[in-house]
Design an enzyme around this catalytic site. Structure first.
Site, short mmCIF file in Angstrom:
data_model
loop_
_atom_site.label_atom_id
_atom_site.label_comp_id
_atom_site.label_asym_id
_atom_site.label_seq_id
_atom_site.Cartn_x
_atom_site.Cartn_y
_atom_site.Cartn_z
N THR B 17 -24.13 -2.35 -1.62
CA THR B 17 -25.09 -1.26 -1.39
C THR B 17 -24.53 -0.18 -0.46
OG1 THR B 17 -26.12 -2.57 0.34
CG2 THR B 17 -27.15 -2.66 -1.83
N GLY B 18 -23.35 -0.42 0.09
CA GLY B 18 -22.73 0.58 0.98
C GLY B 18 -22.18 1.75 0.18
N LYS B 43 -30.80 -7.30 0.85
CA LYS B 43 -31.06 -6.45 -0.31
C LYS B 43 -31.15 -7.27 -1.61
CE LYS B 43 -30.67 -2.39 1.88
NZ LYS B 43 -29.47 -1.60 2.04
N ILE B 96 -10.65 -5.03 0.57
CA ILE B 96 -10.26 -3.62 0.61
C ILE B 96 -10.36 -3.07 2.04
CG2 ILE B 96 -10.77 -1.30 -0.33
CD1 ILE B 96 -9.93 -3.45 -2.44
N THR B 97 -11.33 -3.57 2.78
CA THR B 97 -11.61 -3.07 4.13
C THR B 97 -10.36 -3.05 5.01
OG1 THR B 97 -13.78 -4.10 3.94
CG2 THR B 97 -13.11 -3.40 6.15
N GLU B 98 -10.20 -1.96 5.78
CA GLU B 98 -9.08 -1.91 6.72
C GLU B 98 -9.59 -2.03 8.14
OE1 GLU B 98 -7.11 1.94 7.48
OE2 GLU B 98 -8.43 2.74 5.92
N TYR B 159 0.27 4.57 -6.26
CA TYR B 159 -0.25 5.43 -7.34
C TYR B 159 0.87 6.33 -7.84
CZ TYR B 159 -4.66 4.25 -4.91
OH TYR B 159 -5.69 3.61 -4.27
N GLU B 209 8.05 -1.16 2.63
CA GLU B 209 8.13 -0.16 3.67
C GLU B 209 8.69 -0.80 4.93
OE1 GLU B 209 4.00 0.97 3.68
OE2 GLU B 209 3.51 -0.40 5.30
N HIS B 247 0.13 2.18 8.94
CA HIS B 247 -0.14 0.76 8.70
C HIS B 247 0.20 -0.06 9.94
CE1 HIS B 247 0.57 1.44 4.14
NE2 HIS B 247 -0.67 1.72 4.49
#
Lengths: 379, 343
Positions: B17-18, B43, B96-98, B159, B209, B247
């Site tokens: 819901t965010g 919710k 996914i959250t950082e 990407y 990297e 990062h």
């Protein structure tokens, strides 16, 4: 985030680790006063976030309170590797018998905290690590179990033979491990951990780095942040929610995503330019972020062109384009700007950018080469 | 065929819901991902884009048999969300959250592993198996179904690489962003293993990297276990030591984690390293043409393929690509080695 030695020692002391008496001061007067109070020879130590303070002349021994004042006068305002000394630590000098190393780091490879000890501590520990790695003993601790007493004791035996000193060092190792977790450190280090003439084991220098991701739950540590010791543009960037690192080159870079930002810098260098900065505007960026980013980059007089490289995923190219147009309105732009926006809402972005008529690159390589060309014509 | 996610993936979206959760739930559903449930405590009973919302992952799994979860909740709650997913029996958790504290992740990692589950991320773009399933935030418009596996520590740089492949007509089996943090659930080696075992994957692109030694470890692993051609890319050659490049993991500390060391390690085991993402497809074509051990004609084909590379890099005007060239030479040697090993 890095904290100063005197702050690290506050953390150690709070964890019950023996540190010498000391206080951070900013004036020679106070340095002399403290030395008189302690009624003992003191060390006067520059507090800056850089290694090799001692070798740069920022750490000195003062026999008398008068000497402490003189040395404090010398060290305050001194430039150590580009950083001005504004704070010094005045601390009681110890009679050192042995110097050991004790550190705990978050180890990526094992995904565990690794404790390192070495009986060959002191300023040359990095050389010890490189040349005689057998003198460094390591233990990866299972974070689900925690550090067991016997493990700490076995490490302590690598440092000392005297049973009392082994007991004291065991206690210090256990307490340092707890402190590592308590303050959400990514590194805690006591170097050197010394034995003195009275047989005590004392932490006379220390270093702590804190995981930035955990600062939200470490308000006391966040308060230790020394903004004076940071690059002003980096402070401004952090407040604007941008990830920024200042470099020495002439090509300003605005990119979305850390990996792409690094790759863009690499290509600038590859094609003969020098990046002026690393700047990641992050995901879902609003137009204001672009304006802030431009402002920060323009504050660097060395910048001769600005390269904007956006690969839209979450970030929408039209948002960035609006930011660029806004920046042109608000700022007095004297350096050329070259843009490449691709991905989400690219077409919309191109329409918006018609207002400012900027040179446009289709690929990453294109835009980098154009930025370098434009920088050459400016200079 | 693909790695980690496919047509059988049944996804629950934690934090649906965010702002980010609802947007991407819709995007994933539109792509064809089987999004069966969402979770936001308090919710339960509502719907987002037609997806039923539950109060807990446990409820969602009980009602929908979800087998995969994706996490979009804010950082302060994300660690808890990972534990919740694993405790509910989810076998693949994509975070996914950082901004998750590394010390928390040191405890999460063994917990997930001990329960036979896999975590991808945190702080990652997720993954996509073109034509089958998308879990995360990768833009679907840049991918294309094909036979290249892509694994990366980065987001937008990935990407860029995927787009270069797609433009060159080289589609992908699965593209995986493993994240740029210090402690991550799935590393290069896990993905290399998955691609090696996936029959439809013919070539692998690995994007690393600065920071840590994961690329060096991956190089050792590739030498031992990976028979498919691998093309590398390493970001951060221009990065100064001691500075964190965005990062949490991208920092050169104590003389280790340098880009040049990673490139050398990869070149040593025959992996060419592109200097720009644009060069990746050409390098891959070269390897695919020359790297098939069982084709007798492979050797005579090589010069032709090399021309193709020369043509491409001339197009991008990168004549300085010495690392690439020496990498190619070594690659040729290594594929020769593969021959004898295989027989």
């Amino acid at each position: 985030m890095k904290i100063h030695e005197y702050q690290a020692k506050e953390v150690f002391a709070a964890a019950g680790i023996h540190v010498p008496l000391g206080e951070m001061v900013t004036t020679p007067n106070r340095a002399e006063e403290l030395a008189r109070e302690y009624n003992a020879p003191v060390m006067v130590k520059a507090q800056v976030h850089v290694g090799g303070r001692g070798k740069a002349g920022g750490v000195k021994y003062a026999e008398t309170p008068e000497a402490a004042r003189v040395l404090a006068t010398q060290i305050l305002g001194m430039d150590i590797k580009g950083l001005e000394v504004k704070r010094i630590l005045v601390t009681v000098a110890e009679d050192i018998i042995t110097e050991s190393y004790l550190g705990i780091i978050l180890d990526r490879a094992t995904k565990r905290p690794v404790i390192m000890v070495s009986p060959a501590g002191g300023v040359d520990i990095e050389e010890v690590a490189a040349k005689t790695p057998e003198k460094i003993f390591k233990l990866a601790v299972d974070p689900q179990v925690g550090l067991r007493n016997y493990q700490a004791r076995n490490l302590a035996y690598k440092l000392y033979r005297d049973p009392l000193q082994v007991r004291k060092a065991t206690d210090i190792i256990l307490k340092l491990y707890n402190a590592f977790w308590k303050v959400d450190a990514s590194l805690v280090e006591i170097n050197p951990l010394i034995t003195n003439t009275s047989g005590d084991v004392v932490a006379i220098d220390g270093k702590i780095n804190i995981d930035d991701n955990a600062l939200y739950r470490q308000p006391a540590i966040e308060e230790m942040r020394d903004i004076d010791s940071e690059e002003p543009s980096e402070v401004e960037a952090r407040e604007g929610d941008l990830s920024f690192v200042k470099l020495d080159g002439n090509i300003g870079c605005i990119v979305n995503g850390a990996g792409l930002a690094m790759a863009t810098m690499d290509l600038v260098k590859h094609y003969g330019g020098e990046p002026a900065n690393f700047l990641d505007i992050g995901g879902s960026s609003n137009p204001q972020k672009v304006v802030t980013a431009m402002k920060i980059i323009l504050s660097d007089p060395k910048v001769e062109s600005i390269l904007i490289n956006i690969f839209g995923g979450i970030t929408r190219c039209d948002d960035v384009a609006n930011g660029i147009v806004e920046a042109f309105k608000q700022l007095d732009l004297k350096v050329p700007v070259v843009v490449r926006l691709t991905g989400t809402n690219e077409e919309k972005a191109r329409q918006i950018l018609k207002k400012v008529k900027l040179p446009y690159g289709d690929t990453l390589d294109d835009v980098v080469k154009k930025a370098i060309e434009l920088a050459e014509t400016t200079s | 065929m693909s790695a980690f996610i496919n047509k059988r993936t049944k996804l629950v979206v934690q934090g649906i819901t965010g702002r980010d959760g609802s947007f991407h739930a819709e995007q994933m559903k539109a792509y064809g991902t089987n999004v069966v449930a969402g979770v936001t405590p308090g919710k339960g009973g509502s719907k987002v884009a037609g997806i039923p919302v539950f109060n807990s992952v446990e409820d969602a799994v009980a009602k929908t048999k979800a087998n995969t979860s994706v996490i979009y909740v804010p950082p302060a709650f994300a660690v808890d969300a990972i534990y919740e997913a694993v405790d509910a029996g989810i076998k693949l958790v994509v975070c996914i959250t950082e901004g998750l504290p590394a010390n928390d992740m040191m405890k999460v990692y063994p917990y997930v592993k001990d329960r036979g589950a896999r975590l991808i991320g945190p702080n990652c773009p997720g993954l996509i198996s073109p034509g089958e399933s998308k879990v995360g935030i990768m833009p679907a418009s840049i991918v294309k179904k094909g036979n290249i596996g892509v694994v990366s520590r980065s987001g937008t740089l990935t990407y860029e690489a995927i787009w270069a492949l797609t433009e060159a007509g080289m589609g992908q089996t699965t593209c995986i962003g493993i994240g740029g943090d210090q402690v991550i659930g799935t590393n290069f080696i896990d993905c290399l293993e998955a691609f090696e075992n996936d029959r439809s994957t013919k070539g692998i692109v690995m994007i690393g990297e600065i920071g840590g030694s994961d690329e060096e470890e991956a190089a050792k692993y590739i030498k031992k276990y990976v028979t498919k051609p691998v093309v590398g890319f390493i970001a951060g050659q221009a990065a100064p030591p001691g500075k964190r490049m965005g990062h949490a993991g991208a920092i050169i500390s104590g003389g280790s984690g340098l880009a040049v060391d990673k490139i050398t390690a990869l070149n040593k085991v025959g992996i060419p390293v592109a200097l720009s993402p644009i060069q990746i497809p050409a390098l891959m074509k070269e390897l695919l043409a020359g790297g098939k051990p069982l084709k007798a004609k492979a050797k005579t084909k090589k010069p032709a393929a090399k021309k193709a590379v020369a043509g491409k890099s001339a197009g991008s005007k990168s004549t300085k690509s010495t690392a690439v060239k020496s990498g190619l030479k070594k690659a040729a040697k290594a594929t020769g080695k593969n021959k004898s090993v295989k027989r």
